[in-house]
Design a protein around this motif. Sequence first.
Motif, short mmCIF file in Angstrom:
data_model
loop_
_atom_site.label_atom_id
_atom_site.label_comp_id
_atom_site.label_asym_id
_atom_site.label_seq_id
_atom_site.Cartn_x
_atom_site.Cartn_y
_atom_site.Cartn_z
N GLN A 67 -14.51 11.02 8.58
CA GLN A 67 -14.01 12.05 7.05
C GLN A 67 -13.90 10.88 6.04
OE1 GLN A 67 -11.22 15.64 7.05
NE2 GLN A 67 -10.62 14.73 8.27
N ARG A 68 -14.32 10.86 5.28
CA ARG A 68 -14.61 10.46 4.08
C ARG A 68 -13.26 10.52 3.22
NH1 ARG A 68 -19.18 8.65 1.25
NH2 ARG A 68 -17.89 8.69 -0.54
N VAL A 69 -12.10 9.16 3.68
CA VAL A 69 -10.93 9.45 3.16
C VAL A 69 -10.29 8.23 2.31
CG1 VAL A 69 -7.91 9.33 4.80
CG2 VAL A 69 -10.18 9.61 5.66
N GLY A 70 -9.34 8.88 1.29
CA GLY A 70 -9.90 8.19 -0.08
C GLY A 70 -8.06 7.69 0.55
N ILE A 71 -7.45 6.08 0.60
CA ILE A 71 -6.20 5.97 0.38
C ILE A 71 -5.54 4.97 -0.79
CG2 ILE A 71 -4.60 4.39 2.22
CD1 ILE A 71 -6.93 4.28 4.64
N VAL A 72 -4.53 5.51 -0.93
CA VAL A 72 -4.20 4.85 -2.00
C VAL A 72 -2.95 3.25 -1.68
CG1 VAL A 72 -2.69 5.11 -3.71
CG2 VAL A 72 -3.90 7.41 -3.00
N ILE A 73 -3.52 2.71 -2.15
CA ILE A 73 -2.28 1.47 -1.75
C ILE A 73 -1.84 1.65 -3.53
CG2 ILE A 73 -1.96 -1.20 -1.71
CD1 ILE A 73 -4.34 -1.04 -0.48
N SER A 74 -0.36 1.65 -3.22
CA SER A 74 0.48 2.33 -4.07
C SER A 74 1.32 1.04 -5.33
CB SER A 74 1.43 3.94 -3.93
OG SER A 74 2.31 3.27 -2.51
N GLY A 75 1.52 0.25 -4.20
CA GLY A 75 2.13 -0.98 -4.85
C GLY A 75 2.12 -2.16 -4.41
N GLY A 76 2.54 -3.62 -5.45
CA GLY A 76 2.01 -4.54 -3.72
C GLY A 76 3.56 -5.50 -4.33
N ASN A 77 4.53 -5.14 -5.33
CA ASN A 77 5.38 -6.48 -5.42
C ASN A 77 6.44 -6.13 -4.48
OD1 ASN A 77 4.95 -5.82 -8.23
ND2 ASN A 77 5.85 -3.61 -8.44
N GLN A 120 -5.75 -8.41 0.55
CA GLN A 120 -4.65 -8.18 -0.96
C GLN A 120 -3.16 -7.58 0.17
OE1 GLN A 120 -5.69 -7.34 -3.52
NE2 GLN A 120 -7.72 -8.00 -2.69
N VAL A 121 -2.37 -7.84 -1.24
CA VAL A 121 -0.86 -8.05 -0.42
C VAL A 121 -0.03 -6.91 -1.32
CG1 VAL A 121 1.03 -8.58 -1.45
CG2 VAL A 121 -0.56 -10.60 -1.02
N ALA A 122 -0.17 -6.25 -0.38
CA ALA A 122 0.72 -4.89 -0.36
C ALA A 122 2.11 -4.75 -0.13
CB ALA A 122 0.00 -3.30 0.29
N GLU A 123 3.08 -3.98 -0.32
CA GLU A 123 4.39 -4.22 -0.33
C GLU A 123 4.51 -2.32 0.58
OE1 GLU A 123 7.32 -1.97 -3.16
OE2 GLU A 123 5.59 -2.10 -4.56
N PRO A 124 5.66 -2.69 1.25
CA PRO A 124 5.68 -1.91 2.26
C PRO A 124 5.84 -0.30 2.10
CG PRO A 124 7.51 -3.16 3.17
CD PRO A 124 6.49 -3.20 1.65
N SER A 125 6.07 0.17 1.03
CA SER A 125 5.72 1.45 0.33
C SER A 125 3.82 1.49 0.15
CB SER A 125 6.26 1.78 -1.16
OG SER A 125 7.84 1.66 -0.76
N GLY A 126 3.58 0.53 -0.25
CA GLY A 126 1.86 0.67 -0.04
C GLY A 126 1.09 0.65 1.09
N ALA A 127 1.69 0.30 1.80
CA ALA A 127 0.86 0.55 2.97
C ALA A 127 1.27 1.44 4.20
CB ALA A 127 1.01 -0.31 3.84
N VAL A 128 1.46 1.84 3.58
CA VAL A 128 2.06 3.33 3.79
C VAL A 128 1.25 5.12 4.47
CG1 VAL A 128 3.62 5.60 3.69
CG2 VAL A 128 5.14 3.97 3.47
N ALA A 129 0.41 5.36 3.11
CA ALA A 129 -0.92 5.68 3.46
C ALA A 129 -1.73 4.94 4.75
CB ALA A 129 -1.26 6.12 1.73
N LEU A 130 -2.22 3.62 4.61
CA LEU A 130 -2.89 3.19 5.88
C LEU A 130 -2.50 3.60 7.08
CD1 LEU A 130 -5.67 1.85 7.06
CD2 LEU A 130 -4.33 -0.06 6.64
N ALA A 131 -0.63 3.18 6.86
CA ALA A 131 -0.05 3.27 7.91
C ALA A 131 -0.25 4.90 9.15
CB ALA A 131 1.27 3.55 8.09
N GLY A 132 0.13 5.88 7.98
CA GLY A 132 -0.89 7.42 7.73
C GLY A 132 -1.98 7.49 8.72
N VAL A 133 -2.23 7.23 8.02
CA VAL A 133 -3.83 7.37 9.10
C VAL A 133 -4.56 6.49 10.44
CG1 VAL A 133 -6.38 6.96 8.53
CG2 VAL A 133 -4.76 7.08 6.84
#
Length: 296
Positions: free
Chosen positions: A276-286, A253-266
């Motif tokens: 833990q069971r972790v939900g991660i939001v990929i917020s944008g792909g522009n 998947q293509v994520a913009e930098p902002s969209g990858a920040v949540a995974l970066a944090g994990v």
Amino acid sequence: MIRETPVMTSDILDELTGATLFFKCEHLQDTGSFKLRGASHAVSQLPADCPGVATHSSGNHGAALARAASLRGFAADIVVPEGAVASKVDNIRRHGGTIHYCEPTQAGREAALAALVETGLTPVPPYDDDHIIAGQGTVGLELLEQVPNLDVIVAPVGGGGLVSGIALAALTCEHHRPQVIAVEPAGADDVMRSLAAGRRVDDHRPDTIADGLRALVGERNLALIRQHVEAVLPVSEAQIISAMGNIWQHLKQVAEPSGAVALAGVLAHAERFRNQRVGIVISGGNLDVAERLAGL
């Protein structure tokens, strides 16, 4: 108009973090980000004789507002900071928005928007608004229906509409309520500094590749974050870029930098999420793919 976006998983990323990860793919939302949820909800509250809407945006909220407004027959005027990502500006125009450039500062954005509002247009703020927050919160409600018994939901934070909305959504869980954790670039750490100061800071000079997270956190959003978000974690620019690569390599998947920040944090704070069971939001792909390819 709003899509129920899918949830993806990756055994490799689970192994890498020591957690079970569930990726909420908001980059697959119409207009390419979660922003359409808040914008469409806010526009739905406007009267039929609305003269048109206006906002300021680095790109994603502007495109979402233009799309939501066009579906109701309203014009949309969007204030965009000079130097904004070209593909995001094109996305605003593609959905019918009229661009007005401003200085790339919070003050410049607000002044340009105020001038448009003086002409009679209705302002639709990008994040510091109850209707926007409620709309963004549907990301959390949808994820909780798709993946029961999450221990934590991780989302990026800039202006704060997404993570504060998700935090409110998490309160609806009667059993096994997940924690909500925000992640922000170290180069745009106004949320962490505001929480430490006990007030919203005003000396905000963001320096980050995550252009969608450069805005100063909203007052409403900060209050909700203070009350309902467990922690705010910082990530470096290198960690953001690495997370973008991991999303491409392992989820395709293509994520913009902002969209990858949540995974970066994990990835950067993996010990916090282990087992833990972790939900991660990929917020944008522009992402401006043409510009990236030109640099190869």
